[in-house]
Write an enzyme that holds these catalytic residues in place. Sequence first.
Site, short mmCIF file in Angstrom:
data_model
loop_
_atom_site.label_atom_id
_atom_site.label_comp_id
_atom_site.label_asym_id
_atom_site.label_seq_id
_atom_site.Cartn_x
_atom_site.Cartn_y
_atom_site.Cartn_z
N SER A 17 0.81 -1.23 0.00
CA SER A 17 0.00 0.00 0.00
C SER A 17 0.84 1.28 0.00
CB SER A 17 -0.97 -0.01 1.19
OG SER A 17 -1.91 -1.03 0.99
N LYS A 66 -8.86 -5.81 10.96
CA LYS A 66 -10.08 -5.41 10.25
C LYS A 66 -11.36 -5.65 11.07
CE LYS A 66 -8.38 -6.27 5.55
NZ LYS A 66 -8.69 -6.93 4.28
N ASP A 100 -12.89 -3.84 -0.04
CA ASP A 100 -12.38 -5.07 -0.68
C ASP A 100 -13.34 -5.61 -1.74
OD1 ASP A 100 -9.92 -5.29 0.61
OD2 ASP A 100 -10.76 -6.38 2.31
N ALA A 125 -14.49 -19.16 2.69
CA ALA A 125 -15.51 -18.44 3.49
C ALA A 125 -14.83 -17.59 4.55
CB ALA A 125 -16.48 -19.43 4.12
N GLY A 126 -13.60 -17.13 4.27
CA GLY A 126 -12.87 -16.27 5.21
C GLY A 126 -13.19 -14.80 4.97
N ALA A 128 -11.93 -12.38 2.97
CA ALA A 128 -12.07 -11.88 1.60
C ALA A 128 -13.37 -12.39 0.98
CB ALA A 128 -10.87 -12.31 0.76
N ASN A 147 -16.99 -24.20 0.90
CA ASN A 147 -15.82 -24.08 1.76
C ASN A 147 -15.45 -25.42 2.38
OD1 ASN A 147 -13.85 -22.34 3.01
ND2 ASN A 147 -14.91 -22.67 4.96
N ARG A 148 -14.13 -25.59 2.64
CA ARG A 148 -13.63 -26.81 3.29
C ARG A 148 -14.41 -27.07 4.58
NH1 ARG A 148 -7.45 -26.67 5.16
NH2 ARG A 148 -8.31 -24.98 6.40
N GLU A 150 -17.64 -26.73 6.00
CA GLU A 150 -18.96 -26.46 5.42
C GLU A 150 -19.79 -25.48 6.25
OE1 GLU A 150 -21.26 -29.99 4.84
OE2 GLU A 150 -22.76 -28.97 3.62
N GLY A 238 -5.46 -11.51 -9.36
CA GLY A 238 -5.92 -10.81 -8.16
C GLY A 238 -5.30 -9.46 -7.88
P1 NAP Z 1 -8.86 -16.30 5.60
O1 NAP Z 1 -9.88 -15.43 6.25
O2 NAP Z 1 -7.78 -16.90 6.44
O3 NAP Z 1 -9.64 -17.50 4.83
C1 NAP Z 1 -8.93 -18.55 4.23
C2 NAP Z 1 -9.88 -19.47 3.48
O4 NAP Z 1 -9.10 -20.45 2.79
C3 NAP Z 1 -10.86 -20.24 4.37
O5 NAP Z 1 -12.10 -20.34 3.72
C4 NAP Z 1 -10.19 -21.62 4.47
O6 NAP Z 1 -11.09 -22.68 4.70
C5 NAP Z 1 -9.61 -21.75 3.09
N1 NAP Z 1 -8.51 -22.73 3.04
C6 NAP Z 1 -7.30 -22.65 3.65
N2 NAP Z 1 -6.56 -23.75 3.38
C7 NAP Z 1 -7.34 -24.54 2.56
C8 NAP Z 1 -7.15 -25.81 1.95
N3 NAP Z 1 -6.00 -26.49 2.11
N4 NAP Z 1 -8.15 -26.31 1.19
C9 NAP Z 1 -9.30 -25.62 1.02
N5 NAP Z 1 -9.54 -24.42 1.58
C10 NAP Z 1 -8.57 -23.90 2.35
O7 NAP Z 1 -8.11 -15.51 4.44
P2 NAP Z 1 -8.61 -14.26 3.57
O8 NAP Z 1 -8.20 -13.01 4.26
O9 NAP Z 1 -10.03 -14.45 3.22
O10 NAP Z 1 -7.66 -14.39 2.27
C11 NAP Z 1 -7.77 -15.50 1.39
C12 NAP Z 1 -6.78 -15.32 0.24
O11 NAP Z 1 -7.12 -14.15 -0.50
C13 NAP Z 1 -5.33 -15.10 0.67
O12 NAP Z 1 -4.50 -15.81 -0.23
C14 NAP Z 1 -5.10 -13.61 0.53
O13 NAP Z 1 -3.75 -13.29 0.23
C15 NAP Z 1 -6.00 -13.29 -0.65
N6 NAP Z 1 -6.51 -11.91 -0.65
C16 NAP Z 1 -6.32 -11.14 -1.78
C17 NAP Z 1 -6.81 -9.84 -1.81
C18 NAP Z 1 -6.60 -8.99 -3.04
O14 NAP Z 1 -6.72 -7.75 -2.94
N7 NAP Z 1 -6.31 -9.57 -4.18
C19 NAP Z 1 -7.49 -9.31 -0.70
C20 NAP Z 1 -7.69 -10.13 0.42
C21 NAP Z 1 -7.19 -11.43 0.43
P3 NAP Z 1 -11.53 -23.12 6.21
O15 NAP Z 1 -12.62 -22.17 6.61
O16 NAP Z 1 -11.99 -24.51 6.07
O17 NAP Z 1 -10.30 -22.98 7.07
#
Ligand code: NAP
Length: 271
Positions: A17, A66, A100, A125-126, A128, A147-148, A150, A238
């Site tokens: 940023s 956040k 976002d 389902a995190g 983002a 989502n993994r 469910e 992305g």
């Molecule tokens: P988060 O809240 O930690 O969520 C992670 C998600 O990934 C959860 O749904 C998790 O499932 C799933 N997951 C993790 N390991 C997995 C596996 N081995 N198999 C299947 N699902 C799996 O993360 P987040 O903040 O949402 O970010 C997610 C991704 O988006 C990251 O890579 C981040 O860098 C990227 N991102 C990009 C932007 C952008 O501007 N382009 C913005 C934000 C985030 P469970 O619920 O089962 O654990």
Amino acid sequence: MRTVFGVFGDPIAHSRSPNMHNAAFLELGMECTYHAFRVSPDNLKDALLGAKAMGFGGVNLTVPLKQEALGIVDADPLAKSIGAVNTIDFKHGMKGYNTDGLGAKRTLEEKGVKIDGSNVLIVGAGGAARAIAFQFAKDGASITIANRTEKKAIDLATDVSSVGLASGCGLENLKELIHGSDILVNCTTQGMHPNTERTIATSEYMHSELTVFDIVYNPLETRLLKEAKKAGAKAVSGEMMLVHQGAEAFRIWTGVEPPVDVMKRAVLEGL
Ligand code: NAP
């Protein structure tokens, strides 16, 4: 004197940023500067009050702040329903926004992908996924969240149902779900550095009318996007989501149209 802006988070050294916003300020000849600050959740309230007292122009928040910010700032309705704030404006008190989802929307729009009326499959389902699911449902898409874990998908879909069409499930029937979708969005960490060989789906799962949007931007071309190209699907990476969420924050703070191309170049140089 320059107006100071910043991003708070912990860790924060990796943040793109400062590069992105400082490039925009320089391009527009604005007397502003943007820095990264390491702030823990325990210190967030003090840090925000201090920033406001010192005349900061605005602040972005990243992991793990956040959600914490919701109890501190006056969050707008979208940020409240998402349950997370990534942009704070100090012009009138401490107003919180979440840009976002809008970043994701602008990324697809720029590629000519229509969200309204589309069947969108969000995997993950995190944090983002929450922002994107609320935004796209509000924009008229029919959302399926897979989502993994469910239960998290079902809970998120229940929340999103307050603004639009949404359902949640596990990952068992991913092939059929992708088959019935117009847009697939990867919101998991699968494929992200260093696990670059991982993917939520391979080309056999995809069809040529599909748009595959991977919000993971490290690497820029993930395995999922390579698989999409193999299937003749449209592949959207992305990094522009990062640029557009920043551009939206810039608009909120300054009321000035940001130089999106300059911001993109700064992000790509950093990557
Ligand atoms: P988060 O809240 O930690 O969520 C992670 C998600 O990934 C959860 O749904 C998790 O499932 C799933 N997951 C993790 N390991 C997995 C596996 N081995 N198999 C299947 N699902 C799996 O993360 P987040 O903040 O949402 O970010 C997610 C991704 O988006 C990251 O890579 C981040 O860098 C990227 N991102 C990009 C932007 C952008 O501007 N382009 C913005 C934000 C985030 P469970 O619920 O089962 O654990």
